[in-house]
Design a protein around this motif. Structure first.
Motif, PDB file in Angstrom:
ATOM      1  N   PHE A 164      20.770  31.184  41.389  1.00 19.87           N
ATOM      2  CA  PHE A 164      21.152  32.433  40.703  1.00 19.87           C
ATOM      3  C   PHE A 164      22.528  32.203  40.097  1.00 19.87           C
ATOM      4  O   PHE A 164      23.495  31.942  40.804  1.00 19.87           O
ATOM      5  N   ASN A 165      22.598  32.273  38.764  1.00 21.53           N
ATOM      6  CA  ASN A 165      23.861  31.985  38.097  1.00 21.53           C
ATOM      7  C   ASN A 165      24.048  32.948  36.933  1.00 21.53           C
ATOM      8  O   ASN A 165      23.199  33.802  36.674  1.00 21.53           O
ATOM      9  N   GLY A 166      25.154  32.785  36.216  1.00 18.81           N
ATOM     10  CA  GLY A 166      25.422  33.672  35.093  1.00 18.81           C
ATOM     11  C   GLY A 166      26.709  33.299  34.400  1.00 18.81           C
ATOM     12  O   GLY A 166      27.416  32.373  34.818  1.00 18.81           O
ATOM     13  N   ASP A 167      27.027  34.017  33.333  1.00 10.44           N
ATOM     14  CA  ASP A 167      28.259  33.755  32.595  1.00 10.44           C
ATOM     15  C   ASP A 167      29.166  34.984  32.644  1.00 10.44           C
ATOM     16  O   ASP A 167      28.810  36.018  33.202  1.00 10.44           O
ATOM     17  N   PHE A 168      30.342  34.853  32.044  1.00  4.37           N
ATOM     18  CA  PHE A 168      31.305  35.950  31.987  1.00  4.37           C
ATOM     19  C   PHE A 168      31.172  36.706  30.677  1.00  4.37           C
ATOM     20  O   PHE A 168      30.809  36.130  29.647  1.00  4.37           O
ATOM     21  N   PRO A 169      31.512  38.004  30.697  1.00  2.00           N
ATOM     22  CA  PRO A 169      31.560  38.744  29.432  1.00  2.00           C
ATOM     23  C   PRO A 169      32.643  38.182  28.516  1.00  2.00           C
ATOM     24  O   PRO A 169      33.693  37.719  28.976  1.00  2.00           O
ATOM     25  N   ARG A 170      32.391  38.242  27.207  1.00  2.00           N
ATOM     26  CA  ARG A 170      33.429  37.869  26.248  1.00  2.00           C
ATOM     27  C   ARG A 170      34.505  38.935  26.177  1.00  2.00           C
ATOM     28  O   ARG A 170      35.646  38.643  25.825  1.00  2.00           O
ATOM     29  N   ASN A 171      34.138  40.165  26.507  1.00  2.00           N
ATOM     30  CA  ASN A 171      35.117  41.247  26.567  1.00  2.00           C
ATOM     31  C   ASN A 171      36.079  40.973  27.728  1.00  2.00           C
ATOM     32  O   ASN A 171      35.659  40.853  28.883  1.00  2.00           O
ATOM     33  N   GLN A 172      37.367  40.870  27.426  1.00  2.00           N
ATOM     34  CA  GLN A 172      38.342  40.456  28.430  1.00  2.00           C
ATOM     35  C   GLN A 172      38.459  41.450  29.576  1.00  2.00           C
ATOM     36  O   GLN A 172      38.593  41.061  30.738  1.00  2.00           O
ATOM     37  N   LEU A 173      38.409  42.750  29.259  1.00  2.00           N
ATOM     38  CA  LEU A 173      38.524  43.759  30.313  1.00  2.00           C
ATOM     39  C   LEU A 173      37.328  43.697  31.254  1.00  2.00           C
ATOM     40  O   LEU A 173      37.486  43.752  32.480  1.00  2.00           O
ATOM     41  N   ALA A 174      36.130  43.570  30.697  1.00  2.00           N
ATOM     42  CA  ALA A 174      34.923  43.469  31.526  1.00  2.00           C
ATOM     43  C   ALA A 174      34.966  42.216  32.402  1.00  2.00           C
ATOM     44  O   ALA A 174      34.598  42.257  33.586  1.00  2.00           O
TER      45      ALA A 174
ATOM     46  N   VAL B  76      28.280  41.970  27.503  1.00  2.00           N
ATOM     47  CA  VAL B  76      28.654  43.196  28.192  1.00  2.00           C
ATOM     48  C   VAL B  76      30.017  43.680  27.696  1.00  2.00           C
ATOM     49  O   VAL B  76      30.994  42.925  27.689  1.00  2.00           O
ATOM     50  N   GLU B  77      30.069  44.929  27.278  1.00  2.00           N
ATOM     51  CA  GLU B  77      31.311  45.526  26.780  1.00  2.00           C
ATOM     52  C   GLU B  77      31.966  46.411  27.842  1.00  2.00           C
ATOM     53  O   GLU B  77      33.191  46.516  27.912  1.00  2.00           O
ATOM     54  N   ILE B  78      31.144  47.077  28.649  1.00  2.00           N
ATOM     55  CA  ILE B  78      31.645  47.970  29.695  1.00  2.00           C
ATOM     56  C   ILE B  78      30.921  47.635  30.990  1.00  2.00           C
ATOM     57  O   ILE B  78      29.697  47.499  31.009  1.00  2.00           O
ATOM     58  N   ILE B  79      31.668  47.508  32.072  1.00  2.00           N
ATOM     59  CA  ILE B  79      31.073  47.242  33.376  1.00  2.00           C
ATOM     60  C   ILE B  79      31.850  48.022  34.431  1.00  2.00           C
ATOM     61  O   ILE B  79      33.051  48.240  34.286  1.00  2.00           O
ATOM     62  N   ASP B  80      31.162  48.495  35.457  1.00  2.00           N
ATOM     63  CA  ASP B  80      31.856  49.164  36.553  1.00  2.00           C
ATOM     64  C   ASP B  80      31.264  48.700  37.877  1.00  2.00           C
ATOM     65  O   ASP B  80      30.320  47.913  37.931  1.00  2.00           O
ATOM     66  N   TYR B  81      31.834  49.209  38.950  1.00  2.00           N
ATOM     67  CA  TYR B  81      31.486  48.706  40.271  1.00  2.00           C
ATOM     68  C   TYR B  81      30.122  49.177  40.748  1.00  2.00           C
ATOM     69  O   TYR B  81      29.558  48.592  41.674  1.00  2.00           O
ATOM     70  N   SER B  82      29.588  50.221  40.133  1.00  2.00           N
ATOM     71  CA  SER B  82      28.241  50.645  40.496  1.00  2.00           C
ATOM     72  C   SER B  82      27.224  49.569  40.145  1.00  2.00           C
ATOM     73  O   SER B  82      26.233  49.371  40.851  1.00  2.00           O
TER      74      SER B  82
ATOM     75  N   ILE C 256      37.370  42.734  35.319  1.00  2.00           N
ATOM     76  CA  ILE C 256      36.824  43.598  36.373  1.00  2.00           C
ATOM     77  C   ILE C 256      35.942  42.790  37.314  1.00  2.00           C
ATOM     78  O   ILE C 256      35.993  42.950  38.537  1.00  2.00           O
ATOM     79  N   ILE C 257      35.122  41.891  36.751  1.00  2.00           N
ATOM     80  CA  ILE C 257      34.270  41.045  37.596  1.00  2.00           C
ATOM     81  C   ILE C 257      35.116  40.133  38.473  1.00  2.00           C
ATOM     82  O   ILE C 257      34.855  39.965  39.670  1.00  2.00           O
ATOM     83  N   LYS C 258      36.169  39.552  37.901  1.00  2.00           N
ATOM     84  CA  LYS C 258      37.030  38.655  38.679  1.00  2.00           C
ATOM     85  C   LYS C 258      37.732  39.414  39.797  1.00  2.00           C
ATOM     86  O   LYS C 258      37.822  38.939  40.931  1.00  2.00           O
ATOM     87  N   ARG C 259      38.230  40.623  39.489  1.00  2.00           N
ATOM     88  CA  ARG C 259      38.951  41.406  40.489  1.00  2.00           C
ATOM     89  C   ARG C 259      38.020  41.955  41.572  1.00  2.00           C
ATOM     90  O   ARG C 259      38.466  42.299  42.659  1.00  2.00           O
ATOM     91  N   SER C 260      36.750  42.026  41.258  1.00  2.00           N
ATOM     92  CA  SER C 260      35.799  42.594  42.224  1.00  2.00           C
ATOM     93  C   SER C 260      35.603  41.711  43.440  1.00  2.00           C
ATOM     94  O   SER C 260      35.108  42.163  44.468  1.00  2.00           O
ATOM     95  N   GLY C 261      35.987  40.436  43.328  1.00  2.00           N
ATOM     96  CA  GLY C 261      35.724  39.507  44.417  1.00  2.00           C
ATOM     97  C   GLY C 261      34.315  38.956  44.382  1.00  2.00           C
ATOM     98  O   GLY C 261      33.863  38.325  45.327  1.00  2.00           O
TER      99      GLY C 261
END
Length: 365
Positions: free
Chosen positions: A127-137, A102-108, A140-145
């Protein structure tokens, strides 16, 4: 003769040791095979196969998220992604969401992913998953709570509030909650204008959306929550975005299912005398303009439902209004209405409030 005898003895001893070593290796292999069959090792340690060591999620169904993970920017791809998750949910399969590309992610997108995750957890599906390699993306996930503690209150009421008081504030419930809507709007106005304001038009829109999810719910749906609302505060730009998710049957399926006695029963025959529409994208435009309500009921819509939300936008209380329901995507402010190849089962509504919107309705006290 003595030397030859000694050489022969050495060779014979080496051969004996070789046979003994080979027999030991065979016994060890047989022992390991037996352990693998039973799944038990010495000291009670569970078996860990090579595949599990290399990939601890080897038993999960892996589903890749779109590179641009935004429901309002890529509704087609995100809707298809949601459909894949839903299929695994129906089959009771555990899922691993691949976010690394994922390069771009938003709250929607985050609120939709969060609501799906809770449905899996409630069904005791992994239900699990990984983090984007893109640091900004990833940030955003971390800050989303998203990975903060999920609080579950009475009557299956869900909420996520980031510890730092920033990011995305998510609530979900089955009932209409006027107190919550008032609090969300007042907090948004503090972020934007520095003071608590009453914005009755925006609050009425949220209440209407909550009410609609109750009225238009799919009685056979497996969803545990009727509505989700997330509010993202961007304090640097003094901008707040609202995302509302309803996993019901969507606007158009709801219209098709109206029974005798409902004011919209037989709506198709009534509108044929007044206007035509090519597809659901055209129909959604008519709904938002209030034309469907006026034609079918003979009365104005009085600021309720989807027409009411559009009216709030026209009055400049909100901006950047988007609606996604069934097979239609609408960027209402830009006048863009189009159909989707991958329908979304439910309704998703997004809008923003910023300093350019009207500052009205200051709260007393």
């Amino acid at each position: 003769m003595g030397i030859q005898r000694k050489n022969w003895q050495k060779k014979n001893h080496a051969a004996y040791r070789g046979r003994k070593s080979m027999a030991a290796r065979k016994r060890y292999k047989a022992w390991r095979r037996q352990e693998n069959r039973t799944g038990v090792r010495k000291k009670g340690v569970a078996k860990r196969t090579r595949n599990t060591v290399l990939d601890p999620f080897s038993g999960y169904v892996k589903i890749k998220a779109p590179d641009v993970f935004s429901f309002i920017k890529e509704p087609e791809k995100v809707s298809g992604f949601i459909g894949k998750l839903k299929n695994q949910f129906k089959q009771n399969k555990k899922v691993f969401v691949v976010l690394r590309d994922v390069e771009i992610i938003d709250y929607s997108a985050i609120v939709v992913l969060l609501s799906i995750m809770v449905r899996f957890k409630a069904k005791n599906l992994q239900f699990n998953g990984d983090f984007p390699r893109n640091q900004l993306a990833a940030e955003i996930i971390k800050r989303s709570g998203f990975f903060e503690k999920l609080e579950i209150g009475e009557n299956d009421r869900f909420q996520i509030t980031p510890k730092k008081g920033d990011g995305i504030f998510t609530h979900s419930w089955k009932r209409v909650d006027p107190q919550l809507t008032a609090r969300l709007i007042e907090n948004a106005s503090i972020t934007i204008w520095g003071k608590a304001l009453r914005r009755q038009g925006v609050q009425r829109s949220l209440i209407e959306l909550m009410q609609n999810t109750h009225n238009h719910a799919d009685k056979t749906s497996e969803a545990i929550m009727d509505w989700w609302v997330s509010v993202h505060h961007d304090r640097e730009s003094r901008r707040v975005s609202f995302s509302f998710v309803d996993y019901g049957i969507g606007v158009f399926k709801s219209l098709e299912g109206k029974s005798s006695g409902n004011k919209f029963f037989g709506w198709k025959e009534k509108v044929k005398e007044v206007f035509t529409f090519k597809n659901n994208a055209d129909l959604l435009r008519k709904i938002l303009e209030g034309e469907l309500h006026r034609t079918v009921t003979g009365k104005p819509f009085r600021g309720k439902g989807l027409p009411g939300i559009r009216e709030v936008m026209e009055q400049n209380w909100i901006s950047n209004l988007h609606v996604i329901t069934n097979d239609v995507f609408a960027n209402v402010g830009a006048g863009e209405f189009r159909t989707l190849d991958f329908p979304f089962q439910g309704t998703f509504i997004y809008w923003e409030v910023g300093a350019e919107n009207l500052e009205v309705g200051e709260k007393n006290g």
